[in-house]
Design a protein around this motif. Structure first.
Motif, PDB file in Angstrom:
ATOM      1  N   ALA A 143       0.837  -1.204   0.000  1.00 46.34           N
ATOM      2  CA  ALA A 143       0.000   0.000   0.000  1.00 46.34           C
ATOM      3  C   ALA A 143       0.869   1.251   0.000  1.00 46.34           C
ATOM      4  O   ALA A 143       0.590   2.224  -0.721  1.00 46.34           O
ATOM      5  CB  ALA A 143      -0.924  -0.014   1.215  1.00 46.34           C
ATOM      6  N   MET A 156      -0.703  10.096   2.117  1.00 44.14           N
ATOM      7  CA  MET A 156      -1.265   8.748   2.238  1.00 44.14           C
ATOM      8  C   MET A 156      -0.150   7.707   2.319  1.00 44.14           C
ATOM      9  O   MET A 156      -0.229   6.743   3.081  1.00 44.14           O
ATOM     10  CB  MET A 156      -2.183   8.457   1.067  1.00 44.14           C
ATOM     11  N   SER A 157       0.897   7.898   1.526  1.00 44.36           N
ATOM     12  CA  SER A 157       2.028   6.971   1.576  1.00 44.36           C
ATOM     13  C   SER A 157       2.689   6.989   2.951  1.00 44.36           C
ATOM     14  O   SER A 157       3.061   5.945   3.501  1.00 44.36           O
ATOM     15  CB  SER A 157       3.042   7.332   0.494  1.00 44.36           C
ATOM     16  N   TRP A 199       0.814   4.085  -3.105  1.00 50.43           N
ATOM     17  CA  TRP A 199       0.545   5.515  -2.933  1.00 50.43           C
ATOM     18  C   TRP A 199       1.742   6.349  -3.363  1.00 50.43           C
ATOM     19  O   TRP A 199       1.585   7.425  -3.933  1.00 50.43           O
ATOM     20  CB  TRP A 199       0.180   5.810  -1.478  1.00 50.43           C
ATOM     21  N   TRP A 200       2.973   5.844  -3.086  1.00 49.62           N
ATOM     22  CA  TRP A 200       4.166   6.580  -3.486  1.00 49.62           C
ATOM     23  C   TRP A 200       4.284   6.647  -5.011  1.00 49.62           C
ATOM     24  O   TRP A 200       4.621   7.697  -5.566  1.00 49.62           O
ATOM     25  CB  TRP A 200       5.423   5.947  -2.899  1.00 49.62           C
ATOM     26  N   TYR A 235       1.134   4.857   5.709  1.00 52.09           N
ATOM     27  CA  TYR A 235       1.520   3.444   5.756  1.00 52.09           C
ATOM     28  C   TYR A 235       3.004   3.266   6.057  1.00 52.09           C
ATOM     29  O   TYR A 235       3.420   2.230   6.572  1.00 52.09           O
ATOM     30  CB  TYR A 235       1.175   2.766   4.423  1.00 52.09           C
ATOM     31  N   LEU A 246       1.867   6.534  -7.210  1.00 52.06           N
ATOM     32  CA  LEU A 246       0.870   7.501  -7.676  1.00 52.06           C
ATOM     33  C   LEU A 246       1.338   8.933  -7.412  1.00 52.06           C
ATOM     34  O   LEU A 246       1.163   9.831  -8.253  1.00 52.06           O
ATOM     35  CB  LEU A 246      -0.469   7.251  -6.982  1.00 52.06           C
ATOM     36  N   ALA A 247       1.951   9.141  -6.237  1.00 50.48           N
ATOM     37  CA  ALA A 247       2.417  10.483  -5.867  1.00 50.48           C
ATOM     38  C   ALA A 247       3.547  10.944  -6.783  1.00 50.48           C
ATOM     39  O   ALA A 247       3.498  12.047  -7.346  1.00 50.48           O
ATOM     40  CB  ALA A 247       2.869  10.492  -4.408  1.00 50.48           C
ATOM     41  N   LEU A 249      -1.393  12.450  -1.976  1.00 49.84           N
ATOM     42  CA  LEU A 249      -0.928  11.082  -2.216  1.00 49.84           C
ATOM     43  C   LEU A 249       0.311  10.755  -1.387  1.00 49.84           C
ATOM     44  O   LEU A 249       0.437   9.646  -0.856  1.00 49.84           O
ATOM     45  CB  LEU A 249      -0.643  10.893  -3.706  1.00 49.84           C
TER      46      LEU A 249
END
Length: 267
Positions: A178, A218-219, A182-183, A222, A185-186, A215
């Motif tokens: 996860a 969000m990374s 997110w990373w 996690y 996507l970022a 994003l």
């Protein structure tokens, strides 16, 4: 007359979003607003620190200190996008560097120390010296700083991969997946906004950098429990770390954290 380093639009970097389109005071409106959204997510990772439930006062002190450095990075990022000033750009980039330095100093595993480093104190001094040098070098070409800072993520991903090879816990692997998702996507949003700006302006959607802020937050959501999980494994071998989700596994939106189980002593 030389422009002031505090002046609006005195920075070397200008992102794809149009300037002052929605406010006379905010240069990049959506980058600033979504920076606020990303900043609002940062109070969530510290839930991991008190939930350790360990009689180790340093854990909370280190965690809260690092969290303050993250909050400062968020505030400086908002200031930079609001003003596009040279000072704002430096504060934005240097605050990320300092937050990374704090994380490395506190939680970089002993097993990966260079051979000439004999203790955490020595490693702290080494990290401090590198941070001071990097800070001074950042004034040479501030626009280059962001690329260097993003490259540090590859080292963190390499360390995560090394640790996952030694870990069989399915939840830890899911957490790492996860974080990486997110990373990816970022960083894709960051690169696309930087290098494909003409295309996004042509389709009237020059806002990908604003998505970067949310994003990457969000990374981090996690990343924090992963760091704690591996740190407990090394520093508190009498406890068994376990990945949990707050408020419940069944909720569609959750905050991951680390719980501790005391190991049974072997006879």
């Amino acid at each position: 007359r030389m422009p002031s380093v505090f002046s609006y639009q005195s920075a070397e970097v200008d992102w794809c979003e149009g300037n002052f389109e929605r406010s006379a005071l905010i240069a990049e409106y959506y980058n600033t607003v979504n920076g606020t959204t990303g900043l609002s997510l940062l109070p969530l990772p510290p839930l991991n620190f008190p939930l350790l439930e360990v009689a180790d006062e340093g854990s909370w002190g280190q965690g809260s200190f690092w969290h303050m450095s993250l909050l400062l990075a968020g505030v400086f990022s908002m200031y930079f996008h609001m003003t596009l000033s040279y000072v704002g750009q430096l504060l934005d980039e240097l605050s990320i560097l300092w937050a990374l330095a704090v994380a490395y100093s506190f939680w970089y595993p002993h097993v990966y120390f260079p051979r000439f480093i004999k203790s955490r104190k020595h490693f702290f001094c080494l990290t401090g010296a590198i941070t001071v040098i990097s800070t001074l070098m950042s004034f040479v070409k501030p626009a280059f700083n962001a690329y260097v800072l993003n490259c540090i993520a590859f080292h963190l991903l390499y360390l995560t991969w090394r640790e996952l090879k030694k870990c069989s816990d399915r939840r830890v692997h899911q957490m790492a997946a996860a974080m990486v998702l997110w990373w990816v996507l970022a960083i894709s949003s960051w690169i696309s906004d930087r290098w494909l700006c003409g295309f996004w302006q042509a389709v009237n959607f020059p806002y990908l950098h604003s998505f970067w802020h949310v994003l990457i937050a969000m990374s981090l959501l996690y990343c924090c429990p992963l760091v704690i999980y591996f740190d407990v494994t090394y520093e508190l071998p009498s406890f068994k770390p376990k990945m949990e989700y707050w408020p419940s596994d069944s909720w569609p939106v959750v905050v991951p954290y680390v719980a501790l189980e005391e190991r049974h002593k072997q006879c």
